[in-house]
Write a protein that holds these residues in place. Structure first.
Motif, mmCIF file in Angstrom:
data_model
loop_
_atom_site.group_PDB
_atom_site.id
_atom_site.type_symbol
_atom_site.label_atom_id
_atom_site.label_comp_id
_atom_site.label_asym_id
_atom_site.label_seq_id
_atom_site.Cartn_x
_atom_site.Cartn_y
_atom_site.Cartn_z
ATOM 1 N N GLY A 1 -15.575 -104.838 16.604
ATOM 2 C CA GLY A 1 -15.367 -103.531 15.999
ATOM 3 C C GLY A 1 -14.739 -103.694 14.630
ATOM 4 O O GLY A 1 -15.223 -104.466 13.793
ATOM 5 N N ASP A 2 -13.622 -103.011 14.383
ATOM 6 C CA ASP A 2 -12.969 -103.099 13.078
ATOM 7 C C ASP A 2 -11.732 -103.998 13.122
ATOM 8 O O ASP A 2 -10.844 -103.896 12.278
ATOM 9 N N ARG A 3 -11.683 -104.914 14.107
ATOM 10 C CA ARG A 3 -10.578 -105.863 14.197
ATOM 11 C C ARG A 3 -11.097 -107.305 14.138
ATOM 12 O O ARG A 3 -12.220 -107.590 14.565
ATOM 13 N N GLY B 1 -22.694 -111.690 12.155
ATOM 14 C CA GLY B 1 -21.877 -110.539 11.813
ATOM 15 C C GLY B 1 -20.505 -110.891 11.294
ATOM 16 O O GLY B 1 -19.738 -110.005 10.910
ATOM 17 N N GLY B 2 -20.180 -112.159 11.274
ATOM 18 C CA GLY B 2 -18.900 -112.583 10.764
ATOM 19 C C GLY B 2 -18.897 -112.721 9.254
ATOM 20 O O GLY B 2 -19.876 -112.383 8.572
ATOM 21 N N LEU B 3 -17.772 -113.221 8.743
ATOM 22 C CA LEU B 3 -17.632 -113.421 7.301
ATOM 23 C C LEU B 3 -17.127 -114.827 7.017
ATOM 24 O O LEU B 3 -16.284 -115.361 7.750
ATOM 25 N N VAL C 1 -10.535 -107.550 5.931
ATOM 26 C CA VAL C 1 -9.961 -108.854 5.558
ATOM 27 C C VAL C 1 -9.040 -108.702 4.355
ATOM 28 O O VAL C 1 -7.955 -109.302 4.308
ATOM 29 N N ARG C 2 -9.432 -107.914 3.383
ATOM 30 C CA ARG C 2 -8.568 -107.695 2.218
ATOM 31 C C ARG C 2 -7.249 -107.044 2.635
ATOM 32 O O ARG C 2 -6.180 -107.410 2.131
ATOM 33 N N ARG C 3 -7.322 -106.090 3.545
ATOM 34 C CA ARG C 3 -6.092 -105.450 4.025
ATOM 35 C C ARG C 3 -5.217 -106.470 4.764
ATOM 36 O O ARG C 3 -3.980 -106.433 4.663
ATOM 37 N N SER D 1 -18.146 -104.337 2.056
ATOM 38 C CA SER D 1 -18.434 -103.893 3.409
ATOM 39 C C SER D 1 -17.143 -103.504 4.112
ATOM 40 O O SER D 1 -16.034 -103.820 3.654
ATOM 41 N N GLN D 2 -17.293 -102.826 5.266
ATOM 42 C CA GLN D 2 -16.112 -102.412 6.025
ATOM 43 C C GLN D 2 -15.320 -103.631 6.475
ATOM 44 O O GLN D 2 -14.086 -103.617 6.436
ATOM 45 N N ARG D 3 -16.014 -104.690 6.890
ATOM 46 C CA ARG D 3 -15.310 -105.871 7.364
ATOM 47 C C ARG D 3 -14.629 -106.612 6.211
ATOM 48 O O ARG D 3 -13.553 -107.202 6.392
#
Length: 401
Positions: A112-114, A81-83, A9-11, A3-5
């Motif tokens: 968002g994406d942060r 929506g978290g991980l 996290v990987r980044r 997923s985008q999220r």
């Protein structure tokens, strides 16, 4: 497909591994809050508000002490929506430390994406185990409280829930505390006591019950070797040692009373050795001190019949210096330690040395030793002060060692 999220996290993990502060910070929301595991070394645990605080106060401080990488194994989506990220920290401590291998769980929320927040859970003990051992005098104390105030160094055994039983951690802490005393010229007297209304019930039997039978002999050897070095260090200190005995003084715990110069006990205290009841021999210098303090016959009775003594009996047998009510033990021991700290501690050290060697010296050797120590003490400032104060009929102001 990630997923985008999960990619965010990987980044983040890759940026941290590469030491790229800008990239890591850009992935965090301006209102980011990080909650890290309490109990981590170097006070790393706690709450860090803002990307800069998290980066500088946590991640980069880790980098100063460890070469560590977060290796994610599983990404689990949460209902909000978290991980939840599960994985391991791997690497090693710097400056001669060992390998780091600690599981982690990260709970992340997003805006968002942060990354908006991160809660970290990890095995803090694994992080501590990877660190190189601190040099003597700077090791962390865990079950012993230690402080120096007005020249009195206080050592307090602090496992009240276990009766201040002696386990490997207690032995390590006592070794550390007594080493600090030897390195501190400001110490003029020592007070040994126990928290929770007892001195020590002796060895930690539940600890040995949990130990594999084939490992018990080595465990006993390692513990007694280190504990005996601690007792010898206390016994040979140049300054007086006072021991306060509330509650029980049992087994190896009796060694702390034996090596003291003055022992204050409660009338309700209990003194017992108990080795015969558990099939062990003797440690804590009991086999050396007991025959000298109470006589061989009484020592045999204490060892072989597990005779239990009250505080009053211990006074009559010569095991303690004085007996007071339970609630007055600590105050009286404090008073004695303070009085001794204000005395001619250099002369006290010479007195202690003479008494120690008298057990094995013949008369001629002891007389020669007394001559030597008298001459040495006569050259001290305390000697001059003491003689002058006596002549002038005032209280002396000793400076000590």
């Amino acid at each position: 497909m990630p997923s985008q999220r999960e990619e965010v996290v990987r980044r983040l993990y890759d940026a941290l591994a590469a030491g790229d502060a800008q990239a890591a910070t850009e992935l965090l929301h301006p209102d980011f809050v990080g909650e890290t595991t309490e109990g981590l070394p170097f006070d790393l645990g706690g709450t860090h508000r803002g990307p800069v605080a998290m980066t500088e106060e946590f991640w980069w401080r880790i980098g100063r002490h460890y070469r560590a990488r977060a290796e994610a194994r599983d990404f689990l989506a949460l209902a909000d929506g978290g991980l939840l990220v599960l994985g391991r920290y791997t690497g090693s401590a710097r400056d001669g430390g060992g390998a780091l291998d600690a599981a982690f769980a990260h709970v992340l929320t997003f805006d968002g994406d942060r990354v908006r927040s991160l809660r970290q859970y990890t095995d803090s003990a694994r992080w501590r185990q990877a660190l190189p051992p601190a040099p003597a005098g700077r090791r962390e104390l865990r079950v012993v409280q230690y402080e120096v105030l007005d020249g009195v160094a206080t050592i307090e055994l602090d496992r009240p829930e276990a009766g201040n039983a002696i386990d490997p951690t207690m032995v390590e802490d006592l070794d550390e505390a007594t080493f600090r005393i030897t390195a501190d010229a400001s110490v003029r007297a020592v007070l040994v006591r126990g928290a929770g209304g007892t001195l020590s019930v002796g060895g930690d039997l539940p600890f040995f019950a949990r130990t594999a039978a084939e490992d018990v002999p080595q465990r006993l050897r390692a513990m007694t070797d280190r504990y005996h070095l601690t007792l010898e260090r206390l016994a040979t200190l140049e300054v007086p040692v006072v021991c306060a005995v509330q509650g029980a003084a049992a087994g190896g715990g009796m060694g702390l009373a034996h090596v003291a110069d003055l022992v204050v006990a409660a009338d309700t205290s209990t003194f017992v050795f108990g080795y015969g009841a558990i099939g062990l021999a003797s440690d804590g210098a009991n086999s050396w001190y007991l025959p000298r303090l109470v006589g061989t016959r009484r020592a045999q009775q204490l060892f072989l019949l597990n005779r239990r003594l009250t505080g009053t009996e211990a006074l009559a047998w010569g095991l303690v210096t004085e007996v007071v009510p339970h609630d007055e033990v600590l105050a009286r021991a404090d008073e004695l330690a303070a009085t001794l700290a204000a005395g001619p501690t250099g002369a006290y050290g010479r007195m202690k040395r003479l008494l120690r060697q008298s057990a094995s010296a013949d008369l001629a050797d002891q007389l020669a030793a007394e001559t030597r120590e008298m001459a040495g003490s006569g050259a001290s400032e305390d000697s001059r002060e003491g003689i002058t104060a006596f002549v002038e009929r005032r209280r002396p102001a000793f400076r000590g060692r």
